[in-house]
Design a protein around this motif. Structure first.
Motif, mmCIF file in Angstrom:
data_model
loop_
_atom_site.group_PDB
_atom_site.id
_atom_site.type_symbol
_atom_site.label_atom_id
_atom_site.label_comp_id
_atom_site.label_asym_id
_atom_site.label_seq_id
_atom_site.Cartn_x
_atom_site.Cartn_y
_atom_site.Cartn_z
ATOM 1 N N ARG A 104 1.137 -1.377 -0.026
ATOM 2 C CA ARG A 104 0.270 -0.155 -0.278
ATOM 3 C C ARG A 104 0.506 1.044 -0.311
ATOM 4 O O ARG A 104 2.121 1.346 0.701
ATOM 5 C CB ARG A 104 -0.897 0.530 1.167
ATOM 6 N N GLY A 105 0.574 2.037 -0.738
ATOM 7 C CA GLY A 105 1.550 3.332 -1.026
ATOM 8 C C GLY A 105 2.331 3.230 -2.709
ATOM 9 O O GLY A 105 2.098 2.821 -3.073
ATOM 10 N N GLN A 106 3.732 4.117 -2.121
ATOM 11 C CA GLN A 106 4.546 3.471 -2.869
ATOM 12 C C GLN A 106 5.686 2.826 -2.832
ATOM 13 O O GLN A 106 5.979 2.234 -0.844
ATOM 14 C CB GLN A 106 5.172 4.700 -3.386
ATOM 15 N N VAL A 107 6.113 2.352 -3.509
ATOM 16 C CA VAL A 107 8.308 1.321 -2.719
ATOM 17 C C VAL A 107 8.919 1.482 -4.344
ATOM 18 O O VAL A 107 8.663 1.472 -4.834
ATOM 19 C CB VAL A 107 7.977 -0.141 -2.887
ATOM 20 N N PHE A 108 10.522 1.483 -3.162
ATOM 21 C CA PHE A 108 10.983 2.362 -4.512
ATOM 22 C C PHE A 108 12.244 1.891 -4.410
ATOM 23 O O PHE A 108 12.602 0.893 -3.411
ATOM 24 C CB PHE A 108 11.955 3.338 -3.810
ATOM 25 N N ILE A 109 12.929 1.210 -5.224
ATOM 26 C CA ILE A 109 14.568 0.018 -5.597
ATOM 27 C C ILE A 109 15.632 0.885 -4.792
ATOM 28 O O ILE A 109 15.866 1.445 -5.642
ATOM 29 C CB ILE A 109 14.806 -0.912 -6.370
ATOM 30 N N ASP A 110 16.131 1.114 -3.735
ATOM 31 C CA ASP A 110 17.056 1.355 -3.517
ATOM 32 C C ASP A 110 18.481 1.010 -4.315
ATOM 33 O O ASP A 110 19.256 1.783 -4.353
ATOM 34 C CB ASP A 110 17.369 2.398 -2.367
ATOM 35 N N PHE A 111 18.475 -0.141 -3.832
ATOM 36 C CA PHE A 111 19.626 -0.861 -4.521
ATOM 37 C C PHE A 111 20.006 -2.232 -4.507
ATOM 38 O O PHE A 111 19.187 -3.060 -3.189
ATOM 39 C CB PHE A 111 21.170 -0.442 -3.727
ATOM 40 N N GLU A 123 3.354 0.253 -10.909
ATOM 41 C CA GLU A 123 1.803 0.911 -10.958
ATOM 42 C C GLU A 123 2.053 0.992 -9.125
ATOM 43 O O GLU A 123 2.105 0.741 -8.681
ATOM 44 C CB GLU A 123 1.035 -0.769 -10.215
ATOM 45 N N TYR A 124 0.997 2.261 -9.174
ATOM 46 C CA TYR A 124 0.756 3.201 -7.988
ATOM 47 C C TYR A 124 -0.630 4.111 -7.703
ATOM 48 O O TYR A 124 -0.916 4.222 -8.940
ATOM 49 C CB TYR A 124 1.553 4.258 -7.646
ATOM 50 N N GLN A 125 -1.690 3.368 -6.629
ATOM 51 C CA GLN A 125 -2.899 4.035 -6.545
ATOM 52 C C GLN A 125 -2.385 4.696 -5.102
ATOM 53 O O GLN A 125 -2.369 3.697 -4.171
ATOM 54 C CB GLN A 125 -3.573 3.356 -6.807
ATOM 55 N N GLU A 126 -3.046 5.907 -4.889
ATOM 56 C CA GLU A 126 -2.960 6.466 -3.610
ATOM 57 C C GLU A 126 -4.341 5.845 -3.098
ATOM 58 O O GLU A 126 -5.426 5.356 -3.259
ATOM 59 C CB GLU A 126 -3.173 7.887 -3.827
ATOM 60 N N HIS A 127 -3.697 5.427 -1.724
ATOM 61 C CA HIS A 127 -4.951 5.259 -0.405
ATOM 62 C C HIS A 127 -4.976 3.713 -0.973
ATOM 63 O O HIS A 127 -6.333 3.536 -0.301
ATOM 64 C CB HIS A 127 -5.913 5.938 0.115
ATOM 65 N N ARG A 156 12.440 1.237 -0.037
ATOM 66 C CA ARG A 156 11.868 2.110 0.803
ATOM 67 C C ARG A 156 10.814 2.168 0.138
ATOM 68 O O ARG A 156 10.264 2.520 -0.821
ATOM 69 C CB ARG A 156 12.560 3.301 -0.314
ATOM 70 N N TYR A 157 9.709 2.588 1.148
ATOM 71 C CA TYR A 157 8.026 2.420 0.849
ATOM 72 C C TYR A 157 7.687 3.735 2.132
ATOM 73 O O TYR A 157 8.154 4.452 2.385
ATOM 74 C CB TYR A 157 7.926 1.303 2.363
ATOM 75 N N VAL A 158 6.720 4.462 1.159
ATOM 76 C CA VAL A 158 5.642 5.401 1.605
ATOM 77 C C VAL A 158 5.049 5.036 1.198
ATOM 78 O O VAL A 158 4.026 4.532 0.706
ATOM 79 C CB VAL A 158 6.732 6.640 0.788
ATOM 80 N N ASP A 159 4.087 4.644 2.732
ATOM 81 C CA ASP A 159 2.957 5.027 3.339
ATOM 82 C C ASP A 159 1.882 5.206 3.106
ATOM 83 O O ASP A 159 2.151 6.175 3.880
ATOM 84 C CB ASP A 159 2.774 3.825 4.447
ATOM 85 N N THR A 160 0.372 5.570 2.475
ATOM 86 C CA THR A 160 -0.303 6.456 2.291
ATOM 87 C C THR A 160 -1.251 5.619 3.094
ATOM 88 O O THR A 160 -2.914 6.819 2.439
ATOM 89 C CB THR A 160 -0.259 6.969 1.093
ATOM 90 N N PHE A 161 -1.555 5.090 3.242
ATOM 91 C CA PHE A 161 -2.481 4.920 3.687
ATOM 92 C C PHE A 161 -2.686 4.252 5.254
ATOM 93 O O PHE A 161 -1.816 4.125 6.265
ATOM 94 C CB PHE A 161 -3.053 2.933 3.648
ATOM 95 N N GLN A 162 -3.845 5.062 6.112
ATOM 96 C CA GLN A 162 -3.642 5.834 7.102
ATOM 97 C C GLN A 162 -4.283 3.760 7.901
ATOM 98 O O GLN A 162 -5.877 3.410 7.473
ATOM 99 C CB GLN A 162 -5.160 6.387 7.861
#
Length: 251
Positions: A104-111, A123-127, A156-162
């Motif tokens: 849920r949210g966004q995920v990125f590969i740092d390395f 693919e990315y969908q808000e909330h 690296r995760y950015v979580d936008t889901f409460q």
């Protein structure tokens, strides 16, 4: 499954320390390697994980108190997951890992400590819980008789889901049968007033003959000498299982 003991926790901590050093040395070069990848694709029938260690560091978390989680908050919840994976590689040849991560949210590969490429645009969908990252990595064959086949990666995760009612969770899906799974949940980047007092641990295993997941109890996550760090260590985890650490934020 067994309770963590000093030897296993020390071993897992040592693996994470080694992983951090290797990851730092390799992070600048791995994401930009050749797109053409080749190797023997992993199959469930002949692949096993000897050790899967994950260090989950929570960088910031906006929803630690539901009363303060207003719609106007713009700060994103974020975390860094550092994985060290040792494979049992009976063929002793390069292996191609096709992996899909759904969050849920966004995920990125740092390395990654291996050549890799994106299979498709993320693919990315808000909330939502439908965000997906799909990639392939070639894991090198061992060079000697005692050297394992391994992969280090950082997401690296950015979580936008409460979270629901001030509860949050972080976890790990096991792609193949794993002899040893070690998780470290690290809140050391947060202030003392944000720290949870306890962390619960549970395992969700795929039930044979049913598409549903069945909850299985596992040992509670154990607080270390650092009150901001919790650990869980398990053995004999089946492929497709999820190890979930869940906690409540202070009111």
């Amino acid at each position: 499954m067994i309770r963590p003991n000093a030897i296993i926790v020390t071993f897992a901590s040592a693996l994470l320390a080694v992983a951090a050093v290797i990851a730092y040395l390799t992070k600048e070069s791995d994401g930009k390697r050749a797109v053409e990848l080749s190797g023997k694709e992993l199959r469930d029938s002949d692949v096993k994980i000897s050790t899967f260690s994950r260090h989950m560091k929570i960088i910031n978390w906006n929803w630690f108190n539901s009363d303060r989680a207003s719609a106007g908050n713009t700060q994103r919840d974020s975390a860094i997951y550092l994985d060290t994976i040792y494979f049992v590689n009976p063929s002793r040849s390069p292996i191609l890992w096709h992996d899909t991560t759904v969050v849920r949210g966004q995920v990125f590969i740092d390395f990654m400590s291996a050549p890799w490429r994106l299979v498709d645009q993320p693919e990315y969908q808000e909330h939502s819980t439908n965000s997906k990252l799909e990639y392939e990595a070639v894991i090198a064959a061992p060079k000697g008789e005692i050297e394992p086949t391994w992969l280090i990666r950082q997401f690296r995760y950015v979580d936008t889901f409460q979270p629901d009612n001030g509860r949050s969770q972080a976890g790990l899906r096991i792609p193949y049968h794993a002899d040893l799974v070690s998780l470290v949940l690290d809140f050391s980047e947060l202030s003392a007033r944000q720290l949870p007092s306890d962390v619960a641990c549970r395992v969700r295993r795929p039930e044979v003959g049913s598409p549903k997941l069945v909850d299985s109890a596992c040992v509670s996550a154990t607080g270390t000498f650092d009150p901001a760090v919790f650990t869980a260590t398990l053995t004999g985890i089946a492929a497709g299982s999820q190890v979930i650490l869940e906690w409540s934020w202070p009111k």
